[in-house]
Design a protein around this motif. Structure first.
Motif, short mmCIF file in Angstrom:
data_model
loop_
_atom_site.label_atom_id
_atom_site.label_comp_id
_atom_site.label_asym_id
_atom_site.label_seq_id
_atom_site.Cartn_x
_atom_site.Cartn_y
_atom_site.Cartn_z
N GLY A 1 0.85 -1.19 -0.03
CA GLY A 1 -0.03 -0.01 0.18
C GLY A 1 0.88 1.10 -0.02
O GLY A 1 0.48 2.36 -0.56
N LEU A 2 1.87 1.30 0.76
CA LEU A 2 2.78 2.26 0.92
C LEU A 2 3.38 2.93 -0.53
O LEU A 2 3.77 3.93 -0.87
CB LEU A 2 3.76 2.15 1.81
CG LEU A 2 3.55 2.32 3.38
CD1 LEU A 2 4.50 1.88 4.23
CD2 LEU A 2 3.01 3.69 3.56
N LEU A 3 3.89 1.60 -1.27
CA LEU A 3 4.47 1.83 -2.52
C LEU A 3 3.48 2.16 -3.46
O LEU A 3 3.85 3.00 -4.32
CB LEU A 3 5.15 0.50 -2.91
CG LEU A 3 6.34 -0.11 -1.98
CD1 LEU A 3 6.68 -1.40 -2.57
CD2 LEU A 3 7.45 0.95 -2.27
N THR A 4 2.39 1.78 -3.39
CA THR A 4 1.28 2.18 -4.39
C THR A 4 1.20 3.86 -3.99
O THR A 4 0.76 4.60 -5.17
CB THR A 4 0.01 1.51 -4.28
OG1 THR A 4 0.12 0.09 -4.63
CG2 THR A 4 -1.10 1.99 -4.93
N ALA A 5 1.10 4.29 -2.88
CA ALA A 5 0.81 5.59 -2.50
C ALA A 5 1.93 6.47 -3.22
O ALA A 5 1.80 7.32 -3.72
CB ALA A 5 0.75 5.90 -0.91
N ARG A 6 3.18 5.93 -2.92
CA ARG A 6 4.29 6.59 -3.67
C ARG A 6 4.29 6.65 -4.96
O ARG A 6 4.55 7.71 -5.46
CB ARG A 6 5.75 6.00 -3.17
CG ARG A 6 6.82 6.51 -3.42
CD ARG A 6 6.89 8.06 -2.75
NE ARG A 6 7.88 9.33 -3.20
CZ ARG A 6 7.81 10.02 -4.27
NH1 ARG A 6 6.49 9.83 -4.95
NH2 ARG A 6 8.59 10.89 -4.66
N LEU A 7 3.85 5.56 -5.62
CA LEU A 7 3.68 5.74 -7.17
C LEU A 7 2.61 6.95 -7.46
O LEU A 7 2.90 7.38 -8.41
CB LEU A 7 3.36 4.57 -7.54
CG LEU A 7 3.15 4.23 -9.08
CD1 LEU A 7 4.50 4.40 -9.82
CD2 LEU A 7 2.24 3.30 -9.32
N GLY A 8 1.54 6.83 -6.82
CA GLY A 8 0.58 7.97 -6.98
C GLY A 8 0.90 9.34 -6.86
O GLY A 8 0.68 10.20 -7.78
N LEU A 9 1.72 9.52 -5.82
CA LEU A 9 2.21 10.90 -5.59
C LEU A 9 3.10 11.15 -6.75
O LEU A 9 3.48 12.27 -7.13
CB LEU A 9 3.11 10.92 -4.25
CG LEU A 9 2.29 10.78 -3.09
CD1 LEU A 9 3.24 11.00 -2.00
CD2 LEU A 9 1.10 11.85 -3.12
#
Length: 204
Positions: free
Chosen positions: A160-168
């Motif tokens: 989830g954290l990696l997905t959030a970083r990709l989104g940013l």
């Protein structure tokens, strides 16, 4: 940067073209049209346009990223198959990047989405976003958060954290204006929701 009013007016006109069909920006368009007749320096006009036009879009972008990160975190935590995890994370990442591109006025097709993903990944590499993600994940693990949840929930949290970083990173690439008048979203803010959910879902 130049503070030239003619240049800023041209930029604002381009932004208004992008925002023309977005109903959530109707008030912002009206406010900019009213201020367009005021005597304002070029740089101030750009900052005003960012606050009026980008603020509601940035809020929606944060909601989309948070939702995608939580979805990835939950699904990969309960999935018994690593291959399925990878496919789901990839599909979620592509969907999120497409949603963010559309939110900020883009309409990428299949090839355009592939190119956009390459730009997003390149942005992560250039800005050190991957290292930032690793650092935050290590902080999470170091503070014992993962120890309070199952191993699978811990893996889901990391995904989830990696997905959030990709989104940013996708926001940085697809947003038509750089962050100046408004604060840039950071991973630690988005991580709070994930950590809260992980704590709620963890064993008592």
């Amino acid at each position: 940067v130049s503070d030239d009013r003619k240049e800023s007016d041209a930029i604002v006109r381009d932004l208004l073209k992008i925002a023309h069909d977005n109903p959530r920006l109707a008030r912002a368009r009206a406010a900019l049209a009213e201020h367009g007749r005021d005597i304002i320096d070029g740089a101030d006009m750009i900052r005003l346009a960012e606050r009026e036009l980008m603020s509601p879009l940035d809020q929606e972008a944060r909601r989309l990223i948070s939702s995608a990160a939580q979805r990835v975190s939950i699904v990969t935590a309960v999935s018994p198959n690593a291959a399925i995890d990878m496919l789901f994370v990839l599909a979620a990442a592509l969907r999120l990047v497409r949603q963010l591109a559309r939110l900020y006025g883009g309409r990428p097709g299949t090839l355009g989405l592939v190119r956009l993903m390459r730009h997003v990944v390149a942005h992560l590499a250039v800005t050190g976003g991957v290292a930032a993600s690793d650092s935050l994940i290590q902080q999470v693990l170091g503070h014992g958060i993962a120890a309070k949840v199952s191993a699978r929930l811990g893996e889901g949290l990391v995904n989830g954290l990696l997905t959030a970083r990709l989104g940013l990173a996708a926001v940085e690439v697809t947003r038509p204006l750089p962050f100046a008048a408004l604060p840039r979203p950071v991973l630690s803010d988005l991580a709070k929701d994930l950590l809260r959910r992980a704590g709620d879902d963890g064993p008592a």
